[in-house]
Design an enzyme around this catalytic site. Structure first.
Site, mmCIF file in Angstrom:
data_model
loop_
_atom_site.group_PDB
_atom_site.id
_atom_site.type_symbol
_atom_site.label_atom_id
_atom_site.label_comp_id
_atom_site.label_asym_id
_atom_site.label_seq_id
_atom_site.Cartn_x
_atom_site.Cartn_y
_atom_site.Cartn_z
ATOM 1 N N ARG B 9 0.823 -1.225 0.000
ATOM 2 C CA ARG B 9 0.000 0.000 0.000
ATOM 3 C C ARG B 9 0.849 1.264 0.000
ATOM 4 O O ARG B 9 0.409 2.315 -0.449
ATOM 5 C CB ARG B 9 -0.949 0.015 1.198
ATOM 6 C CG ARG B 9 -0.234 0.122 2.523
ATOM 7 C CD ARG B 9 -1.147 0.443 3.669
ATOM 8 N NE ARG B 9 -0.468 0.168 4.928
ATOM 9 C CZ ARG B 9 -0.651 0.857 6.039
ATOM 10 N NH1 ARG B 9 -1.489 1.865 6.058
ATOM 11 N NH2 ARG B 9 -0.002 0.543 7.141
ATOM 12 N N SER B 36 -4.441 5.928 5.511
ATOM 13 C CA SER B 36 -4.157 4.493 5.474
ATOM 14 C C SER B 36 -3.827 4.005 4.066
ATOM 15 O O SER B 36 -2.957 3.161 3.867
ATOM 16 C CB SER B 36 -5.363 3.704 5.984
ATOM 17 O OG SER B 36 -5.657 4.075 7.309
ATOM 18 N N GLU B 57 -18.646 4.633 0.100
ATOM 19 C CA GLU B 57 -17.891 3.901 -0.913
ATOM 20 C C GLU B 57 -18.643 3.752 -2.239
ATOM 21 O O GLU B 57 -18.031 3.746 -3.306
ATOM 22 C CB GLU B 57 -17.495 2.509 -0.382
ATOM 23 C CG GLU B 57 -16.492 2.553 0.765
ATOM 24 C CD GLU B 57 -17.133 2.835 2.119
ATOM 25 O OE1 GLU B 57 -18.377 2.821 2.219
ATOM 26 O OE2 GLU B 57 -16.380 3.068 3.085
ATOM 27 N N PHE B 82 -14.330 -3.001 1.736
ATOM 28 C CA PHE B 82 -15.342 -2.016 1.337
ATOM 29 C C PHE B 82 -15.172 -1.624 -0.137
ATOM 30 O O PHE B 82 -16.141 -1.338 -0.829
ATOM 31 C CB PHE B 82 -15.241 -0.768 2.211
ATOM 32 C CG PHE B 82 -15.148 -1.070 3.679
ATOM 33 C CD1 PHE B 82 -16.129 -1.816 4.301
ATOM 34 C CD2 PHE B 82 -14.074 -0.632 4.430
ATOM 35 C CE1 PHE B 82 -16.049 -2.123 5.649
ATOM 36 C CE2 PHE B 82 -13.983 -0.922 5.784
ATOM 37 C CZ PHE B 82 -14.963 -1.676 6.397
ATOM 38 N N HIS B 108 -5.235 -2.984 2.249
ATOM 39 C CA HIS B 108 -5.676 -3.771 3.401
ATOM 40 C C HIS B 108 -6.436 -5.029 2.996
ATOM 41 O O HIS B 108 -7.416 -5.416 3.626
ATOM 42 C CB HIS B 108 -6.520 -2.919 4.356
ATOM 43 C CG HIS B 108 -5.759 -1.767 4.943
ATOM 44 N ND1 HIS B 108 -5.218 -0.751 4.179
ATOM 45 C CD2 HIS B 108 -5.426 -1.468 6.226
ATOM 46 C CE1 HIS B 108 -4.603 0.114 4.955
ATOM 47 N NE2 HIS B 108 -4.694 -0.295 6.195
ATOM 48 N N ASP B 116 -7.787 -6.324 13.344
ATOM 49 C CA ASP B 116 -9.129 -5.816 13.029
ATOM 50 C C ASP B 116 -10.139 -6.958 12.897
ATOM 51 O O ASP B 116 -11.348 -6.747 12.992
ATOM 52 C CB ASP B 116 -9.113 -4.984 11.739
ATOM 53 C CG ASP B 116 -8.668 -3.550 12.003
ATOM 54 O OD1 ASP B 116 -8.610 -3.169 13.187
ATOM 55 O OD2 ASP B 116 -8.367 -2.836 11.036
ATOM 56 N N ARG B 166 -1.731 -4.467 3.852
ATOM 57 C CA ARG B 166 -1.280 -3.593 4.911
ATOM 58 C C ARG B 166 0.078 -4.011 5.452
ATOM 59 O O ARG B 166 0.877 -3.168 5.865
ATOM 60 C CB ARG B 166 -2.298 -3.612 6.050
ATOM 61 C CG ARG B 166 -1.929 -2.754 7.230
ATOM 62 C CD ARG B 166 -3.027 -2.783 8.283
ATOM 63 N NE ARG B 166 -2.694 -1.921 9.399
ATOM 64 C CZ ARG B 166 -1.916 -2.273 10.401
ATOM 65 N NH1 ARG B 166 -1.380 -3.479 10.422
ATOM 66 N NH2 ARG B 166 -1.665 -1.427 11.374
#
Lengths: 278, 315
Positions: B9, B36, B57, B82, B108, B116, B166
């Site tokens: 990322r 992020s 989104e 998402f 991610h 998470d 990530r």
């Protein structure tokens, strides 16, 4: 075109809509007929800068049919304007046709983007409006939504975003015909006052009789001319199935094509001629 | 090649800046995750080219569609869960159906989001994106591959999915490496077993190849940088030589890289095969390395699977 000519053109569109749907044996007459006056104003009233001979010309205004099931109204307008031969209207929904059940930009010139899955058109139009502003272009983006479509949450995501970005080159027209597949919009899931909703999101709101050509022209002309830093919503109060007595205000005509007899009756009503019985 | 570990990322914002500096009309649309996803870095340099739509989104994808329709190359951010799953219809019916120049580039993906938990660990995205007509799917293995993927996506008209993670992973490719659409890359030559991997599994596959070498087994490691279109020639040539295959992905075994390779081999040259991946389960909270071991996605699992397919070949 003057008002009388525009009204005549709207009738032409309605006749085209009925004729093509009868040939297709499926499709959406109610929400196509309710939008015929709006489509006429956009394509023939000088509201939109567009050119049938050069559908992708750089300085054109953009139109996104968010309520994609009203494709017959768009096809009728495009054919009447000369984007493709009117004879092709009867190929609607048939194998190999440019005229897909919902608009397909890969098949038909004049369609900016494929639509049909409800709730997405306003976001696309907002993105276009951003893109035009980014390159300093002056054009306006128009999109036509259904009132039932406003039940999609994405519409309000887009409404919030458009106001936040001050997209005053964006005009969203809501074809407020009060009916959806399952019945009256107030009974299915009421959006309450759509004008209030857009206003609350920071839009400039106009309300007009969407089946009165003079009102539609006046309102769209005003909306285009205002650079208030706000996106503009036109709540067009319309009648579903407008112009055909047995379709007006009937939820059952959302997605059902007229048979030959019904089609003849409808065309006769629209053109003011007697039905020819054979 | 450096020994420094970097997340794929991390290449996002930096590469968009590079592309814009090269004169390409790139724009980024993000949904409140610009830090992020690292698109904030791009926005810091090109503020008018970053569109933050907030936590919305669906709007993000279609705003990107509109931007592409006015001549831009639009990249969409968010987390993979998402940025693909929540907006599948927007990607399908607007971006892919209209064949728009939108690059779906969320970060991610996979179990790399670790603590998470399962709600945020996207392990179906390759399958979701791979099944869509017009969509191309890139799964970069490291920072340099991510940079190359973001770049090749800009050069490829139409929708492209770029899967970024990530977790920090070791660099496999040298700095400035160019990778091509439709290509897989043989990173290690071998004769006994083919290991086709993608993304963070490339590092595990290379470790597994070392472990196998110690056991006297020669493994060929292929980086399926481009999962769709799949580089059939490279994979078939390798399998013709080795006669068995292990696929490895930080993704469900259903519909992802393993599925793609299985489809290819079933129609051409069926061979003993095993798919390393999430076996029809959701993820769970834990550190990335712990999850890789817990779900048998790590080098040890690949090594074991390789031995197993070799024994089936010889049975």
């Amino acid at each position: 075109m003057d008002l009388r000519e525009l009204e005549a053109k709207a009738l032409d569109l309605r006749v085209d809509i009925i004729t093509m749907l009868e040939q297709a044996k499926s499709g959406h007459p109610g929400g196509s007929l309710s939008a015929a006056d709006i489509m006429t104003a956009l394509y023939f009233g000088g509201i939109m800068n567009h050119d049938p001979n050069n559908p992708t010309k750089e300085d054109r205004d953009r139109f996104v049919l968010s309520k994609g099931h009203a494709a017959p109204a768009l096809y009728a307008a495009l054919a009447e304007a000369g984007y493709f031969p009117k004879e092709e209207l009867v190929t609607l929904r048939k194998l190999g046709s440019k005229l897909q059940g919902h608009p397909d930009c890969k098949k038909l010139a004049g369609v900016e983007v494929s639509t049909g899955s409800l709730g997405q058109g306003l976001s696309i139009a907002a993105g276009m409006a951003c893109g035009l502003k980014l390159k300093g272009a002056e054009q306006t983006v128009y999109t036509l939504l259904g009132d039932g479509e406003c039940q999609e949450g994405q519409v309000w995501e887009a409404a919030m975003f458009s106001a936040h970005r001050n997209l005053d080159n964006l005009v969203a027209i809501v074809d407020h015909n009060k009916l959806q597949i399952d019945g009256n919009i107030e009974d299915v899931c009421s959006p309450e006052d759509l004008g209030d909703k857009f206003r609350a999101f920071g839009w400039q709101v106009f309300v007009c009789d969407g089946n009165d050509m003079e009102a539609v022209m006046d309102t769209l002309t005003s909306a285009r001319g205002i650079h208030c830093g706000k996106p503009k919503a036109v709540i067009a109060e319309t009648t579903k199935g407008k112009g055909v007595s047995f379709m007006e205000g009937q939820a059952g005509w959302h997605g059902k094509a007229p048979n030959a007899e019904q089609s003849a009756q409808a065309v006769a009503e629209l053109t003011g001629k007697e039905v020819e019985h054979v | 090649m450096s020994n420094e570990k970097k997340a794929t990322r991390a290449a996002y914002g930096a590469t968009l800046i590079e592309l814009a500096q090269a004169g390409l009309p790139v724009v980024a649309v993000d949904a409140d995750l610009t830090g992020s996803t690292t698109t904030k870095k791009f926005g810091d340099v090109y503020p008018d080219r970053l569109f933050n739509v907030g936590i919305a989104e669906q709007n993000m994808i279609d705003v990107a569609a509109g931007l592409s329709l006015t001549g831009n190359i639009a990249y969409t951010g968010s987390f993979a869960v998402f940025g693909t799953g929540r907006v599948y219809d927007q990607i399908r019916n607007t971006v892919c159906y209209s064949n728009l120049n939108v690059k779906i580039a969320p970060t991610h993906a996979g179990v790399s989001v670790g603590p998470d938990g399962g709600s945020h660990q996207m392990i179906e995205d390759i399958a979701l994106m791979r099944v869509l007509p017009n969509m191309k799917v890139l799964v970069p293995a490291d920072y340099e591959a991510a940079r190359a993927a973001l770049k090749v996506a800009a050069e490829t008209p139409g929708p492209v999915y770029i899967r970024m993670g990530r977790a920090s992973v070791p660099c496999v490719y040298e700095e400035g490496k160019e990778l091509e659409m439709g290509r897989a890359y043989v990173l290690r030559e071998g004769t006994d077993v083919t290991i086709v991997a993608c993304g963070v599994e490339i590092n595990e596959a290379l470790i597994a190849a070392d472990q196998l070498a110690e056991a006297g087994i020669s493994a060929e490691v292929i980086d399926a940088f481009c999962v769709k279109p799949l580089d059939e020639q490279t994979i078939l040539a390798s399998v013709a030589k080795t006669g068995c295959v292990v696929t490895a992905e930080e993704h469900s075994v259903i519909g992802g890289l393993g599925g793609a390779v299985a489809e290819l081999l079933a129609e051409t040259t069926p061979v003993p095969m095993y798919r390393i991946g999430m076996r029809d389960v959701f993820g769970t909270s834990g550190e990335f390395e712990e999850l890789m071991a817990a779900f048998k996605l790590d080098a040890a699992a690949i090594t074991e699977a390789a031995k197993s397919v070799i024994s089936r070949k010889n049975a």
